[in-house]
Design a protein around this motif. Structure first.
Motif, short mmCIF file in Angstrom:
data_model
loop_
_atom_site.label_atom_id
_atom_site.label_comp_id
_atom_site.label_asym_id
_atom_site.label_seq_id
_atom_site.Cartn_x
_atom_site.Cartn_y
_atom_site.Cartn_z
N CYS A 81 0.83 -1.19 0.00
CA CYS A 81 0.00 0.00 0.00
C CYS A 81 0.88 1.25 0.00
O CYS A 81 1.82 1.35 0.78
CB CYS A 81 -0.90 -0.02 1.23
SG CYS A 81 -1.86 1.48 1.41
N CYS A 84 -0.08 3.15 3.80
CA CYS A 84 0.32 2.57 5.10
C CYS A 84 1.49 1.60 4.96
O CYS A 84 2.02 1.12 5.96
CB CYS A 84 -0.87 1.90 5.77
SG CYS A 84 -1.46 0.44 4.89
N CYS A 102 -4.29 -0.41 -0.02
CA CYS A 102 -5.07 -1.48 0.58
C CYS A 102 -6.52 -1.00 0.68
O CYS A 102 -6.80 0.20 0.50
CB CYS A 102 -4.50 -1.86 1.94
SG CYS A 102 -4.67 -0.56 3.17
N CYS A 105 -7.14 1.96 3.13
CA CYS A 105 -6.64 3.26 2.67
C CYS A 105 -7.42 3.75 1.45
O CYS A 105 -7.63 4.95 1.30
CB CYS A 105 -5.15 3.18 2.37
SG CYS A 105 -4.16 2.94 3.85
#
Ligand SMILES: [Zn+2]
Length: 118
Positions: A81, A84, A102, A105
């Protein structure tokens, strides 16, 4: 992520890329699954034709995402991601191989809570 998975994803991205380039050219799609044209040759040919044509925003944006994803595969950074930095769920990647984020997010991006890099 295993090497063979990655290879499959890369193939899928490259196929999708060619389809998009075809769409951006505004031509009818006549992809025959039984045929396996040389992807590099096709890409080069389509790309050079494509540059002169007006492109739809959505499709050109997706093309950018696909190019990015292919670059991340080459750089060994694929599947993480961008926000994050956790691994993206493989099922998500199978469905959307050009995903940048992801699921958690992505929702934040859609709600405008984090900046989509662009
Ligand atoms: Zn994330």
């Amino acid at each position: 992520m295993s090497k063979s998975n990655l290879k499959q994803i890369k193939q899928k991205l490259e196929d999708e890329r060619l389809l998009l380039i075809e769409k951006l050219k505004g031509n009818d799609l006549s992809i025959d699954d039984s045929e396996t044209p040389d992807p590099v040759d096709l890409a080069v040919r389509n790309y050079s034709k494509n540059v002169q044509l007006a492109v739809s925003e959505n499709e050109s944006r997706q093309l950018t995402l696909i190019d990015e994803a292919l670059r991340r595969i080459d750089d060994d950074e694929y599947g993480v991601c961008l926000n994050c930095e956790k691994p993206i769920n493989p099922k998500r990647l199978a469905a959307i191989p050009w995903a940048r984020y992801c699921i958690e997010c992505q929702e934040l991006v859609e709600q405008g809570l984090i900046d989509d890099e662009e």
